[in-house]
Design a protein around this motif. Structure first.
Motif, PDB file in Angstrom:
ATOM      1  N   MET A   1      25.140 -13.633  -4.346  1.00 65.24           N
ATOM      2  CA  MET A   1      25.188 -13.318  -3.305  1.00 65.24           C
ATOM      3  C   MET A   1      24.244 -12.261  -3.184  1.00 65.24           C
ATOM      4  O   MET A   1      23.602 -11.554  -4.090  1.00 65.24           O
ATOM      5  N   THR A   2      22.773 -12.455  -2.210  1.00 63.65           N
ATOM      6  CA  THR A   2      21.521 -11.625  -2.449  1.00 63.65           C
ATOM      7  C   THR A   2      21.535 -10.883  -1.059  1.00 63.65           C
ATOM      8  O   THR A   2      21.848 -11.002   0.096  1.00 63.65           O
ATOM      9  N   LEU A   3      21.855  -9.262  -1.023  1.00 64.89           N
ATOM     10  CA  LEU A   3      21.436  -8.470   0.012  1.00 64.89           C
ATOM     11  C   LEU A   3      20.007  -7.602  -0.040  1.00 64.89           C
ATOM     12  O   LEU A   3      19.610  -7.702  -1.078  1.00 64.89           O
ATOM     13  N   HIS A   4      19.799  -8.085   0.971  1.00 67.69           N
ATOM     14  CA  HIS A   4      18.051  -8.351   0.986  1.00 67.69           C
ATOM     15  C   HIS A   4      17.337  -6.787   1.688  1.00 67.69           C
ATOM     16  O   HIS A   4      18.334  -6.346   3.256  1.00 67.69           O
ATOM     17  N   TYR A   5      16.458  -6.231   0.882  1.00 65.65           N
ATOM     18  CA  TYR A   5      16.388  -4.897   2.220  1.00 65.65           C
ATOM     19  C   TYR A   5      14.755  -4.426   2.131  1.00 65.65           C
ATOM     20  O   TYR A   5      13.660  -5.421   1.982  1.00 65.65           O
ATOM     21  N   VAL A   6      14.024  -3.784   3.169  1.00 63.91           N
ATOM     22  CA  VAL A   6      13.328  -3.181   2.764  1.00 63.91           C
ATOM     23  C   VAL A   6      12.243  -1.810   2.549  1.00 63.91           C
ATOM     24  O   VAL A   6      13.892  -1.154   3.160  1.00 63.91           O
ATOM     25  N   GLN A   7      11.784  -1.229   1.749  1.00 64.25           N
ATOM     26  CA  GLN A   7      11.507   0.187   1.708  1.00 64.25           C
ATOM     27  C   GLN A   7      11.479   0.931   2.877  1.00 64.25           C
ATOM     28  O   GLN A   7      10.613   0.925   3.937  1.00 64.25           O
ATOM     29  N   ARG A   8      12.630   1.416   3.324  1.00 63.35           N
ATOM     30  CA  ARG A   8      12.750   2.360   4.520  1.00 63.35           C
ATOM     31  C   ARG A   8      12.884   3.293   4.719  1.00 63.35           C
ATOM     32  O   ARG A   8      14.544   3.081   5.071  1.00 63.35           O
ATOM     33  N   PRO A   9      12.684   4.464   4.130  1.00 54.41           N
ATOM     34  CA  PRO A   9      13.359   5.665   3.970  1.00 54.41           C
ATOM     35  C   PRO A   9      13.636   6.520   5.317  1.00 54.41           C
ATOM     36  O   PRO A   9      12.663   6.003   6.453  1.00 54.41           O
ATOM     37  N   PRO A  10      14.868   7.311   5.566  1.00 51.45           N
ATOM     38  CA  PRO A  10      16.228   7.045   4.539  1.00 51.45           C
ATOM     39  C   PRO A  10      17.347   6.650   5.142  1.00 51.45           C
ATOM     40  O   PRO A  10      18.483   6.117   4.404  1.00 51.45           O
ATOM     41  N   TYR A  11      17.096   4.844   5.984  1.00 50.16           N
ATOM     42  CA  TYR A  11      17.936   4.250   5.425  1.00 50.16           C
ATOM     43  C   TYR A  11      17.987   3.486   4.635  1.00 50.16           C
ATOM     44  O   TYR A  11      19.519   3.313   4.059  1.00 50.16           O
ATOM     45  N   MET A  12      17.384   2.551   3.575  1.00 49.63           N
ATOM     46  CA  MET A  12      17.234   1.486   2.782  1.00 49.63           C
ATOM     47  C   MET A  12      16.253   2.165   1.568  1.00 49.63           C
ATOM     48  O   MET A  12      14.685   2.390   1.172  1.00 49.63           O
ATOM     49  N   MET A  13      16.446   2.630   0.186  1.00 45.00           N
ATOM     50  CA  MET A  13      15.639   2.783  -0.892  1.00 45.00           C
ATOM     51  C   MET A  13      16.415   2.663  -2.187  1.00 45.00           C
ATOM     52  O   MET A  13      17.684   2.129  -1.965  1.00 45.00           O
ATOM     53  N   VAL A  14      15.818   2.568  -2.676  1.00 40.89           N
ATOM     54  CA  VAL A  14      16.057   1.555  -4.720  1.00 40.89           C
ATOM     55  C   VAL A  14      16.432   3.271  -5.319  1.00 40.89           C
ATOM     56  O   VAL A  14      15.718   3.649  -4.929  1.00 40.89           O
ATOM     57  N   GLN A  15      17.450   2.370  -6.088  1.00 44.30           N
ATOM     58  CA  GLN A  15      18.215   3.621  -6.895  1.00 44.30           C
ATOM     59  C   GLN A  15      18.977   2.893  -7.729  1.00 44.30           C
ATOM     60  O   GLN A  15      19.437   2.339  -7.911  1.00 44.30           O
ATOM     61  N   GLY A  16      17.482   2.739  -9.199  1.00 42.72           N
ATOM     62  CA  GLY A  16      18.393   2.142 -10.459  1.00 42.72           C
ATOM     63  C   GLY A  16      18.752   0.971 -10.072  1.00 42.72           C
ATOM     64  O   GLY A  16      17.078  -0.463  -9.882  1.00 42.72           O
ATOM     65  N   GLU A  17      19.807   0.335 -10.323  1.00 40.68           N
ATOM     66  CA  GLU A  17      19.882  -1.188  -9.933  1.00 40.68           C
ATOM     67  C   GLU A  17      20.328  -1.204  -8.506  1.00 40.68           C
ATOM     68  O   GLU A  17      20.574  -2.877  -7.658  1.00 40.68           O
ATOM     69  N   GLY A  18      20.462  -0.508  -7.708  1.00 42.73           N
ATOM     70  CA  GLY A  18      21.589  -0.848  -6.680  1.00 42.73           C
ATOM     71  C   GLY A  18      20.195  -0.284  -5.244  1.00 42.73           C
ATOM     72  O   GLY A  18      18.745   0.261  -5.797  1.00 42.73           O
ATOM     73  N   LEU A  19      21.000   0.009  -4.056  1.00 43.04           N
ATOM     74  CA  LEU A  19      19.979   1.188  -3.148  1.00 43.04           C
ATOM     75  C   LEU A  19      21.156   1.976  -2.883  1.00 43.04           C
ATOM     76  O   LEU A  19      22.299   1.951  -2.243  1.00 43.04           O
ATOM     77  N   VAL A  20      20.160   3.254  -2.207  1.00 41.17           N
ATOM     78  CA  VAL A  20      20.738   4.241  -1.405  1.00 41.17           C
ATOM     79  C   VAL A  20      20.356   4.840  -0.394  1.00 41.17           C
ATOM     80  O   VAL A  20      19.417   3.878   0.843  1.00 41.17           O
ATOM     81  N   GLY A  21      20.729   5.071   0.668  1.00 44.92           N
ATOM     82  CA  GLY A  21      20.399   5.133   2.642  1.00 44.92           C
ATOM     83  C   GLY A  21      21.196   5.560   3.060  1.00 44.92           C
ATOM     84  O   GLY A  21      22.037   5.293   3.193  1.00 44.92           O
ATOM     85  N   LEU A  22      21.634   6.012   4.476  1.00 46.80           N
ATOM     86  CA  LEU A  22      21.385   5.463   5.473  1.00 46.80           C
ATOM     87  C   LEU A  22      22.561   4.288   5.611  1.00 46.80           C
ATOM     88  O   LEU A  22      23.859   4.489   5.541  1.00 46.80           O
ATOM     89  N   THR A  23      22.137   3.589   5.160  1.00 47.18           N
ATOM     90  CA  THR A  23      22.419   2.121   5.768  1.00 47.18           C
ATOM     91  C   THR A  23      22.700   1.003   4.598  1.00 47.18           C
ATOM     92  O   THR A  23      23.253   0.412   3.978  1.00 47.18           O
ATOM     93  N   GLY A  24      21.483   1.429   3.387  1.00 46.14           N
ATOM     94  CA  GLY A  24      21.428   0.380   1.939  1.00 46.14           C
ATOM     95  C   GLY A  24      22.626   1.030   1.319  1.00 46.14           C
ATOM     96  O   GLY A  24      23.125  -0.144   0.644  1.00 46.14           O
ATOM     97  N   GLY A  25      23.015   2.712   1.192  1.00 47.19           N
ATOM     98  CA  GLY A  25      24.182   2.848   0.527  1.00 47.19           C
ATOM     99  C   GLY A  25      25.323   2.548   0.552  1.00 47.19           C
ATOM    100  O   GLY A  25      25.838   2.015  -0.155  1.00 47.19           O
ATOM    101  N   PRO A  26      26.032   2.655   2.100  1.00 47.53           N
ATOM    102  CA  PRO A  26      27.418   2.340   2.003  1.00 47.53           C
ATOM    103  C   PRO A  26      27.189   0.771   2.232  1.00 47.53           C
ATOM    104  O   PRO A  26      28.818   0.159   1.659  1.00 47.53           O
TER     105      PRO A  26
END
Length: 229
Positions: A1-26
């Motif tokens: 599966m592909t989880l799409h994102y845009v760089q949008r602090p503080p919602y979604m940010m890349v960290q390592g091989e995954g995502l962090v942030g208010l929505t990206g993290g969970p």
């Protein structure tokens, strides 16, 4: 599966091989907890929507507000986060033009002011409905929020809607000072809306159930005042 994102602090940010942030993290954590193999991919918002509508792969978008018409081509997860009420962001140099408005309806009714909106984007059902009913003077753009903030500063539009969680981070990430903008809060602004994963119909229902169970564990452990739908 592909989880799409845009760089949008503080919602979604890349960290390592995954995502962090208010929505990206969970969202990313839910795939890992549910043991659903996933890869992340940075994809413009409009292209993400098109991928889901075309239903050519198992694709998911992050942090989406619920809209009935989107259920025709997608599957919503349980909420991963709930926003605070939106605010109005305007350039400080333009502040005088916003004096005297007691409500967001008053602001929308002033057709001399240009509202900057993102193409195909939802601001939550109550605000979407209000915009459709009052028809404020709008300028639509495919750009992401950081470029939209720059457009407000450059006077290409007069104001935009933004979650307060995002405003300070977005202004600084766009290369400006907080003093360059005013953040206007109206008492009658609709409550913040829950944000969900939205996945293509190619994603099996049993996978969505596994993701929902994982999201519930994550949000129960770190409550975010999520309203269940």
């Amino acid at each position: 599966m592909t989880l799409h994102y845009v760089q949008r602090p503080p919602y979604m940010m890349v960290q390592g091989e995954g995502l962090v942030g208010l929505t990206g993290g969970p969202s990313y954590q839910a795939f890992k907890l549910a043991q659903v193999p996933v890869r992340i991919e940075e994809t413009p918002f409009a292209r993400q929507l098109r991928s889901l509508k075309e239903n050519t792969g198992q694709d998911c978008m992050i942090g989406m507000f619920w809209k009935a018409e989107r259920e025709e081509f997608g599957r919503y997860s349980k909420p991963v986060y709930q926003d605070q009420p939106q605010l109005v962001l305007a350039a400080a140099s333009n502040q005088q033009r916003f004096k005297g408005y007691a409500s967001i309806e008053d602001l929308f009714n002033d057709k001399s002011l240009r509202l900057l909106v993102k193409l195909a984007y939802s601001y939550g059902a109550p605000l979407d409905s209000l915009i459709e009913r009052l028809q404020p003077n709008r300028r639509a753009t495919p750009d992401e929020n950081l470029l939209m903030v720059r457009q407000i500063k450059l006077g290409m539009a007069d104001y935009m809607l933004m979650a307060p969680e995002e405003a300070t981070v977005a202004i600084e990430a766009a290369g400006f000072q907080l003093a360059d903008f005013v953040q206007i809060r109206y008492k009658n602004m609709p409550p913040g809306e829950p944000r969900h994963l939205l996945c293509s119909k190619s994603v099996p229902e049993d996978v969505m159930h596994r993701l929902d169970a994982a999201i519930k564990k994550i949000t129960d452990k770190s409550p975010v005042s999520v309203t269940r739908r």
